[in-house]
Design a protein around this motif. Sequence first.
Motif, PDB file in Angstrom:
ATOM      1  N   TYR A   4      -3.436  -9.378  -1.534  1.00 50.65           N
ATOM      2  CA  TYR A   4      -4.574  -9.178  -2.438  1.00 50.65           C
ATOM      3  C   TYR A   4      -5.695  -8.390  -1.772  1.00 50.65           C
ATOM      4  O   TYR A   4      -6.260  -7.470  -2.370  1.00 50.65           O
ATOM      5  N   LYS A   5      -6.019  -8.696  -0.536  1.00 46.93           N
ATOM      6  CA  LYS A   5      -7.068  -7.959   0.181  1.00 46.93           C
ATOM      7  C   LYS A   5      -6.692  -6.496   0.338  1.00 46.93           C
ATOM      8  O   LYS A   5      -7.536  -5.600   0.206  1.00 46.93           O
ATOM      9  N   LYS A   6      -5.431  -6.226   0.608  1.00 44.14           N
ATOM     10  CA  LYS A   6      -4.990  -4.841   0.751  1.00 44.14           C
ATOM     11  C   LYS A   6      -5.097  -4.106  -0.586  1.00 44.14           C
ATOM     12  O   LYS A   6      -5.482  -2.940  -0.624  1.00 44.14           O
ATOM     13  N   LEU A   7      -4.771  -4.772  -1.658  1.00 43.19           N
ATOM     14  CA  LEU A   7      -4.901  -4.161  -2.981  1.00 43.19           C
ATOM     15  C   LEU A   7      -6.357  -3.818  -3.279  1.00 43.19           C
ATOM     16  O   LEU A   7      -6.659  -2.743  -3.794  1.00 43.19           O
ATOM     17  N   LEU A   8      -7.258  -4.724  -2.954  1.00 46.75           N
ATOM     18  CA  LEU A   8      -8.679  -4.472  -3.191  1.00 46.75           C
ATOM     19  C   LEU A   8      -9.171  -3.261  -2.407  1.00 46.75           C
ATOM     20  O   LEU A   8      -9.992  -2.488  -2.893  1.00 46.75           O
ATOM     21  N   LEU A  51       0.816  -1.214   0.000  1.00 49.99           N
ATOM     22  CA  LEU A  51       0.000   0.000   0.000  1.00 49.99           C
ATOM     23  C   LEU A  51       0.851   1.265   0.000  1.00 49.99           C
ATOM     24  O   LEU A  51       0.593   2.198  -0.760  1.00 49.99           O
ATOM     25  N   SER A  52       1.863   1.302   0.829  1.00 51.65           N
ATOM     26  CA  SER A  52       2.715   2.501   0.882  1.00 51.65           C
ATOM     27  C   SER A  52       3.476   2.683  -0.431  1.00 51.65           C
ATOM     28  O   SER A  52       3.635   3.806  -0.899  1.00 51.65           O
ATOM     29  N   ASN A  53       3.912   1.592  -1.045  1.00 56.09           N
ATOM     30  CA  ASN A  53       4.627   1.715  -2.314  1.00 56.09           C
ATOM     31  C   ASN A  53       3.728   2.251  -3.421  1.00 56.09           C
ATOM     32  O   ASN A  53       4.140   3.105  -4.205  1.00 56.09           O
ATOM     33  N   ILE A 110       0.151  13.615 -15.826  1.00 58.88           N
ATOM     34  CA  ILE A 110       0.016  12.709 -16.960  1.00 58.88           C
ATOM     35  C   ILE A 110      -1.023  11.639 -16.633  1.00 58.88           C
ATOM     36  O   ILE A 110      -1.305  11.365 -15.482  1.00 58.88           O
ATOM     37  N   LYS A 111      -1.596  11.096 -17.698  1.00 63.70           N
ATOM     38  CA  LYS A 111      -2.529   9.986 -17.510  1.00 63.70           C
ATOM     39  C   LYS A 111      -1.730   8.768 -17.076  1.00 63.70           C
ATOM     40  O   LYS A 111      -0.607   8.570 -17.539  1.00 63.70           O
ATOM     41  N   TYR A 112      -2.314   7.982 -16.216  1.00 63.09           N
ATOM     42  CA  TYR A 112      -1.582   6.824 -15.732  1.00 63.09           C
ATOM     43  C   TYR A 112      -2.519   5.685 -15.361  1.00 63.09           C
ATOM     44  O   TYR A 112      -3.710   5.880 -15.166  1.00 63.09           O
ATOM     45  N   GLU A 113      -1.924   4.519 -15.292  1.00 59.30           N
ATOM     46  CA  GLU A 113      -2.582   3.358 -14.704  1.00 59.30           C
ATOM     47  C   GLU A 113      -1.503   2.567 -13.981  1.00 59.30           C
ATOM     48  O   GLU A 113      -0.347   2.546 -14.398  1.00 59.30           O
ATOM     49  N   ILE A 114      -1.888   1.984 -12.879  1.00 58.89           N
ATOM     50  CA  ILE A 114      -0.985   1.128 -12.121  1.00 58.89           C
ATOM     51  C   ILE A 114      -1.589  -0.270 -12.161  1.00 58.89           C
ATOM     52  O   ILE A 114      -2.742  -0.463 -11.782  1.00 58.89           O
ATOM     53  N   ILE A 115      -0.808  -1.201 -12.664  1.00 61.97           N
ATOM     54  CA  ILE A 115      -1.257  -2.586 -12.779  1.00 61.97           C
ATOM     55  C   ILE A 115      -0.430  -3.421 -11.813  1.00 61.97           C
ATOM     56  O   ILE A 115       0.798  -3.434 -11.901  1.00 61.97           O
ATOM     57  N   VAL A 116      -1.094  -4.067 -10.873  1.00 63.12           N
ATOM     58  CA  VAL A 116      -0.396  -4.906  -9.908  1.00 63.12           C
ATOM     59  C   VAL A 116      -0.765  -6.357 -10.188  1.00 63.12           C
ATOM     60  O   VAL A 116      -1.944  -6.702 -10.310  1.00 63.12           O
ATOM     61  N   VAL A 117       0.254  -7.189 -10.313  1.00 62.33           N
ATOM     62  CA  VAL A 117       0.046  -8.620 -10.513  1.00 62.33           C
ATOM     63  C   VAL A 117       0.425  -9.332  -9.220  1.00 62.33           C
ATOM     64  O   VAL A 117       1.583  -9.386  -8.845  1.00 62.33           O
TER      65      VAL A 117
END
Length: 80
Positions: free
Chosen positions: A49-53, A18-20, A33-40
């Motif tokens: 995964y729960k924290k990402l959600l 989360l902090s990163n 700028i337009k952006y998207e962050i994709i985490v795998v």
Amino acid sequence: MKSVSIIIPCYNFEKLILSNIKKIRNKILKYSIKYEIIVVDDGSQDTTYKKLLSLKKNTKLKILKNSKNKNVKYDGNIFI
């Protein structure tokens, strides 16, 4: 307008994910700028995964989850 996609593979990274993501997002916002962050999430066995959600609702975040650990090389190749 310029845009950037940032891909972050992670595995059992609950303590820092989360902090990163917040740090990355704050840096990007400085440049307008337009952006998207994709985490795998590569089959994490912790609460990554729960924290990402929990963060997804408030950011331009896409989350992909492998059902089992497949390693970083696999995670990067799914976008090619």
